[in-house]
Design an enzyme around this catalytic site. Structure first.
Site, PDB file in Angstrom:
ATOM      1  N   ASP A 191      -1.049  -6.255  -0.343  1.00 34.18           N
ATOM      2  CA  ASP A 191      -1.445  -5.668   0.936  1.00 34.18           C
ATOM      3  C   ASP A 191      -2.960  -5.576   1.082  1.00 34.18           C
ATOM      4  O   ASP A 191      -3.662  -5.208   0.126  1.00 34.18           O
ATOM      5  CB  ASP A 191      -0.889  -4.236   1.039  1.00 34.18           C
ATOM      6  N   GLU A 222       9.421  -4.284  10.215  1.00 37.19           N
ATOM      7  CA  GLU A 222       9.838  -2.982   9.671  1.00 37.19           C
ATOM      8  C   GLU A 222      10.376  -2.091  10.788  1.00 37.19           C
ATOM      9  O   GLU A 222       9.720  -1.905  11.828  1.00 37.19           O
ATOM     10  CB  GLU A 222       8.641  -2.305   8.973  1.00 37.19           C
ATOM     11  N   GLU A 266      -1.226  -5.702   8.624  1.00 30.20           N
ATOM     12  CA  GLU A 266      -0.401  -5.105   9.673  1.00 30.20           C
ATOM     13  C   GLU A 266      -0.995  -5.338  11.063  1.00 30.20           C
ATOM     14  O   GLU A 266      -2.207  -5.213  11.245  1.00 30.20           O
ATOM     15  CB  GLU A 266      -0.281  -3.587   9.432  1.00 30.20           C
ATOM     16  N   LYS A 308      -1.047  -9.531   2.809  1.00 30.78           N
ATOM     17  CA  LYS A 308      -0.274  -9.032   3.949  1.00 30.78           C
ATOM     18  C   LYS A 308      -1.143  -8.091   4.770  1.00 30.78           C
ATOM     19  O   LYS A 308      -1.872  -7.270   4.196  1.00 30.78           O
ATOM     20  CB  LYS A 308       0.982  -8.296   3.459  1.00 30.78           C
ATOM     21  N   ASP A 334       0.841  -1.205   0.000  1.00 27.95           N
ATOM     22  CA  ASP A 334       0.000   0.000   0.000  1.00 27.95           C
ATOM     23  C   ASP A 334       0.875   1.254   0.000  1.00 27.95           C
ATOM     24  O   ASP A 334       0.371   2.377  -0.075  1.00 27.95           O
ATOM     25  CB  ASP A 334      -1.029  -0.005   1.135  1.00 27.95           C
ATOM     26  N   SER A 335       2.206   1.042   0.016  1.00 24.19           N
ATOM     27  CA  SER A 335       3.139   2.136  -0.267  1.00 24.19           C
ATOM     28  C   SER A 335       2.823   2.762  -1.620  1.00 24.19           C
ATOM     29  O   SER A 335       3.261   3.876  -1.905  1.00 24.19           O
ATOM     30  CB  SER A 335       4.586   1.625  -0.259  1.00 24.19           C
TER      31      SER A 335
HETATM   32  O1  KIV Z   1       3.566  -1.091   1.576  1.00 24.37           O
HETATM   33  C1  KIV Z   1       4.712  -1.535   1.474  1.00 24.37           C
HETATM   34  O2  KIV Z   1       5.429  -1.352   0.486  1.00 24.37           O
HETATM   35  C2  KIV Z   1       5.218  -2.325   2.591  1.00 24.37           C
HETATM   36  C3  KIV Z   1       6.693  -2.598   2.635  1.00 24.37           C
HETATM   37  C4  KIV Z   1       7.416  -1.375   3.028  1.00 24.37           C
HETATM   38  C5  KIV Z   1       7.014  -3.745   3.520  1.00 24.37           C
HETATM   39  O3  KIV Z   1       4.494  -2.688   3.453  1.00 24.37           O
END
Ligand code: KIV
Length: 270
Positions: free
Chosen positions: A90, A187, A120, A118, A51-52
């Site tokens: 994510d 992280e 969090e 993924k 989600d970056s």
């Molecule tokens: O969103 C993302 O790119 C991430 C990585 C920094 C692990 O969660």
């Protein structure tokens, strides 16, 4: 007789085997078909639709505005570029707030081409991880600095620095593995803490700003290419394009440095 080397997709049992064999895993974010192909062809084992993308693709101030539809779209285009790497997508902000919401979002991601989702945090997310894992949805957990909690954390800060915080992190790591996560991203965690967690866990850990003692590493593609995002670069970021000579060369240099243990070094760790 074929002379071509067989190209095979990474599988979940192979990830677990990699940890047992001490083989370091290379993860990189990608958001489109072209970069997915470059990652896949140059030594990346796992591609993450992070989600970056809210920050590096959409120019937002945080990951919070990213929607399930955004991740589904990028998952579809990246999936078409991967022959070998496993695709992890994510679950964006609050799409995993309840087990039922997380299941609905995960099904959309898997149907778009993701092979793992993924999410969090621990706490109430343990129930979500268990719910998904029991329904055969592979889950990657994410602890330490969890960017979706930026408002509560008060910024993007290293986590687990004091003894009590490190102990909580370790307990959370054991709990996400016990709940059924297959992989754990750590992280911005001090190296010693991440190493101890890695040694205690049965599942592979993937570090970002978590030192060389993890079972693998992940970087955001734009950071690896040294693209200026208009904010201060975290300590763990390394521009691999500077020496790599080309985008493919930069990805190869990153993958090689993760595998031979030269990245991250002390200068890129906490
Ligand atoms: O969103 C993302 O790119 C991430 C990585 C920094 C692990 O969660």
């Amino acid at each position: 007789m074929s002379t071509q080397t067989e190209i095979r997709k990474w599988t979940l049992p192979e990830l677990a085997q990699a940890k047992r064999d001490g083989r370091r895993l290379v993860m990189l974010t990608a958001y489109d078909y072209g970069f997915a192909r470059v990652a896949d062809a140059n030594g990346v084992d796992l591609v993450l639709i992070g989600d970056s993308l809210g920050m590096v693709v959409q120019g937002r101030a945080s990951t919070l505005p990213v929607s399930v539809a955004d991740i589904v779209y990028h998952t579809g285009v990246v999936a078409r570029g991967l022959a070998r790497a496993m695709l992890v997508s994510d679950l964006p902000f609050q799409s995993d707030a309840t087990p039922e919401r997380a299941l609905e979002a995960s099904v959309a991601l898997l149907q778009a081409g993701a092979e793992m989702v993924k999410l969090e945090g621990a706490g109430h997310k343990l129930e979500v991880i268990r719910f998904l894992a029991e329904r055969d949805i592979p889950v990657c957990a994410h602890l330490g600095l969890t960017p979706q909690s930026v408002l509560k954390l008060g910024g993007y800060k290293v986590q687990g620095r004091d003894e009590a915080a490190a102990a909580r992190l370790r307990a959370d790591a054991l709990a996400v593995a016990e709940a059924g996560a297959s992989l754990l991203v750590l992280e911005c965690v001090p190296s010693a803490v991440a190493t101890a967690i890695t040694q205690a866990l049965p599942i592979p850990t993937i570090g970002i700003g978590a030192g060389p003692g993890c079972d693998g590493q992940v970087l955001v593609l734009h950071d690896l290419l040294g693209i200026d995002m208009g904010h201060r670069r975290p300590k763990f970021v390394k521009d691999f394009l500077a020496d790599g000579g080309s985008i493919a060369g930069a990805v190869r240099a990153y993958a090689g440095a993760v595998r031979d243990g030269s990245f991250p070094d002390a200068a890129h760790s906490y």
